[in-house]
Scaffold this active site. Structure first.
Site, PDB file in Angstrom:
ATOM      1  N   THR A 132       6.888  22.454  18.353  1.00 16.02           N
ATOM      2  CA  THR A 132       5.497  22.864  18.550  1.00 16.02           C
ATOM      3  C   THR A 132       4.804  22.080  19.651  1.00 16.02           C
ATOM      4  O   THR A 132       5.099  20.890  19.872  1.00 16.02           O
ATOM      5  CB  THR A 132       4.708  22.686  17.242  1.00 16.02           C
ATOM      6  OG1 THR A 132       3.307  22.892  17.477  1.00 16.02           O
ATOM      7  CG2 THR A 132       4.888  21.295  16.668  1.00 16.02           C
ATOM      8  N   GLU A 134       1.937  21.038  19.382  1.00 18.08           N
ATOM      9  CA  GLU A 134       1.106  20.035  18.716  1.00 18.08           C
ATOM     10  C   GLU A 134       1.692  18.630  18.841  1.00 18.08           C
ATOM     11  O   GLU A 134       1.003  17.638  18.601  1.00 18.08           O
ATOM     12  CB  GLU A 134       0.917  20.385  17.244  1.00 18.08           C
ATOM     13  CG  GLU A 134       0.053  21.608  16.991  1.00 18.08           C
ATOM     14  CD  GLU A 134      -1.432  21.360  17.223  1.00 18.08           C
ATOM     15  OE1 GLU A 134      -1.883  20.206  17.075  1.00 18.08           O
ATOM     16  OE2 GLU A 134      -2.155  22.329  17.551  1.00 18.08           O
ATOM     17  N   TYR A 156       1.082  17.430  10.315  1.00 14.39           N
ATOM     18  CA  TYR A 156       1.956  18.529  10.739  1.00 14.39           C
ATOM     19  C   TYR A 156       2.722  18.139  12.002  1.00 14.39           C
ATOM     20  O   TYR A 156       3.956  18.245  12.064  1.00 14.39           O
ATOM     21  CB  TYR A 156       1.126  19.791  10.999  1.00 14.39           C
ATOM     22  CG  TYR A 156       1.877  20.875  11.741  1.00 14.39           C
ATOM     23  CD1 TYR A 156       2.763  21.712  11.081  1.00 14.39           C
ATOM     24  CD2 TYR A 156       1.697  21.047  13.125  1.00 14.39           C
ATOM     25  CE1 TYR A 156       3.465  22.700  11.767  1.00 14.39           C
ATOM     26  CE2 TYR A 156       2.387  22.032  13.812  1.00 14.39           C
ATOM     27  CZ  TYR A 156       3.269  22.856  13.131  1.00 14.39           C
ATOM     28  OH  TYR A 156       3.960  23.819  13.811  1.00 14.39           O
ATOM     29  N   LYS A 160       6.734  17.290  12.553  1.00 15.77           N
ATOM     30  CA  LYS A 160       7.495  18.060  13.530  1.00 15.77           C
ATOM     31  C   LYS A 160       8.118  17.149  14.598  1.00 15.77           C
ATOM     32  O   LYS A 160       9.173  17.466  15.161  1.00 15.77           O
ATOM     33  CB  LYS A 160       6.588  19.101  14.195  1.00 15.77           C
ATOM     34  CG  LYS A 160       6.341  20.346  13.362  1.00 15.77           C
ATOM     35  CD  LYS A 160       7.569  21.238  13.308  1.00 15.77           C
ATOM     36  CE  LYS A 160       7.295  22.591  12.725  1.00 15.77           C
ATOM     37  NZ  LYS A 160       8.482  23.474  12.739  1.00 15.77           N
TER      38      LYS A 160
END
Length: 361
Positions: A132, A134, A156, A160
């Protein structure tokens, strides 16, 4: 001999598009879904019920937190490719359930890889990990590439990040064919209803027919690099078709604010708006509209409000990807711009709201 794919998270947005793609490519596709007390297969029901693919499409109950179920399924299915798309995928929710987020997003990945290692299949099965944008958090770079330093700003993203590095570790240490796809925001009509883009397209459609009075969002000025999930699913497959495993950024290379996305949706519905106030008091007000398209909207109606509850504890303000490596190696070229994406999502949600209104009359 047909290729066999195992997809975790097959009931999600990406899983459904990837399953469609692989079935069209004559794969035998197996998907893992979690046991739930409610039906959660709406995105893939057409694959389950359709006669075209059902002889090559199979679903299994499983969970990334349960290593015994993972090992059992790998032994039974004998996949040639594994796509790990399963995750607790909502960033805001990860602040509320960080332990579960880590168990699925981080430990779930290493359990899959360790299962392959213990079964001596790490060099025989190609492994794709859904990463991701992010990971980059509030990067200081104008564009984020594979060389940009990571700075996760949420449980999150942190989970990840562990998954990203553990994939690279198994690749380097054990010779696995394992690759990360660092996908920037990708949306579609199948996007979850709590994500901001879908919240806007669905909310505005409902407002048009009087099913809601207004929508409520968080940070209007957060900027994201948005693409269409259907295109990005194809890149997930292409990443595993390379001779050597590697990590790739998949992005549109453009960044737009949540406010701009909302304005595009209003433009699609032919709603002219004016902005009033600032910060948490900022609102969008109807200036003019097409009564044929939005029969229940009123002039001067407030159709968007801002609420602090939708702000993240750590806001990520800007993300914009650099997919130069994917362009060169995967021949990646984006087909759908943000206007195309808005049109696809708005058509879907507008028609759904229209159908719902007709049912209630």
């Amino acid at each position: 001999m047909k290729k066999i794919a195992l997809i975790t998270g097959i009931t999600g947005q990406d899983g459904s598009y990837l399953a469609e793609l692989l079935l069209k490519k004559k794969y035998i596709v197996h998907g893992i879904k979690r046991k739930s007390s409610s039906f959660n297969t709406s995105r893939i029901d057409h694959l389950i019920e359709g006669k075209k693919y059902n002889s090559n499409f199979f679903l299994h109950y499983g969970d990334l937190t349960d290593v015994s179920s993972i090992i059992s399924l790998i032994q039974k299915i004998k996949p040639s490719e594994i796509y790990n798309l399963a995750a607790q995928s909502h960033v805001m929710t990860s602040f509320q359930i960080p332990v579960y987020t880590a168990e699925v997003n981080a430990l779930g990945t290493v359990k899959l890889l360790e299962s392959l290692k213990n079964l001596n299949l790490g060099k025989k099965i190609k492994f794709y990990q859904a990463s991701t944008s992010e990971l980059f958090g509030n990067s200081r770079s104008k564009k984020q590439s594979e060389k940009t330093p990571f700075h996760p700003e949420s449980p999150y993203a942190t989970a990840k990040l562990f998954a990203y590095w553990i994939v690279k570790n198994y690749r380097d240490a054990h010779g696995f064919y394992a690759s990360n796809g660092i996908l920037f925001n990708h949306e579609s009509p199948r996007r979850g209803e709590t994500f901001v883009t879908r919240k806007i397209t669905m909310g505005l459609s409902r407002v048009s027919f009087g099913l809601e009075n207004f929508i409520t969002v968080g940070n209007l000025y957060a900027k994201r690099d948005w693409g269409h999930a259907k295109e990005y699913a194809e890149m997930q497959w292409k990443i595993l078709q390379q001779k050597k495993p590697n990590d790739y950024i998949i992005s549109s290379g453009k960044s737009y604010s949540v406010k701009f996305f909302f304005e595009l949706c209003c433009k699609y519905l032919k709603i002219k708006i004016k902005w009033r106030g600032s910060g948490l008091k900022q609102v969008a007000i109807v200036k003019d509209f097409d009564k044929k398209i939005s029969p229940k909207i009123k002039k001067n109606q407030i159709i968007l409000k801002v609420d602090k509850m939708f702000y993240r504890p750590n806001e990520v303000n800007y993300l914009k990807g650099d997919s130069s490596l994917a362009s060169k190696k995967l021949k990646w070229k984006i087909k759908n711009n943000i206007e195309d994406l808005v049109k696809d999502m708005m058509e879907n949600d507008y028609n759904k709201s229209k159908d719902k209104l007709n049912l209630t009359i």
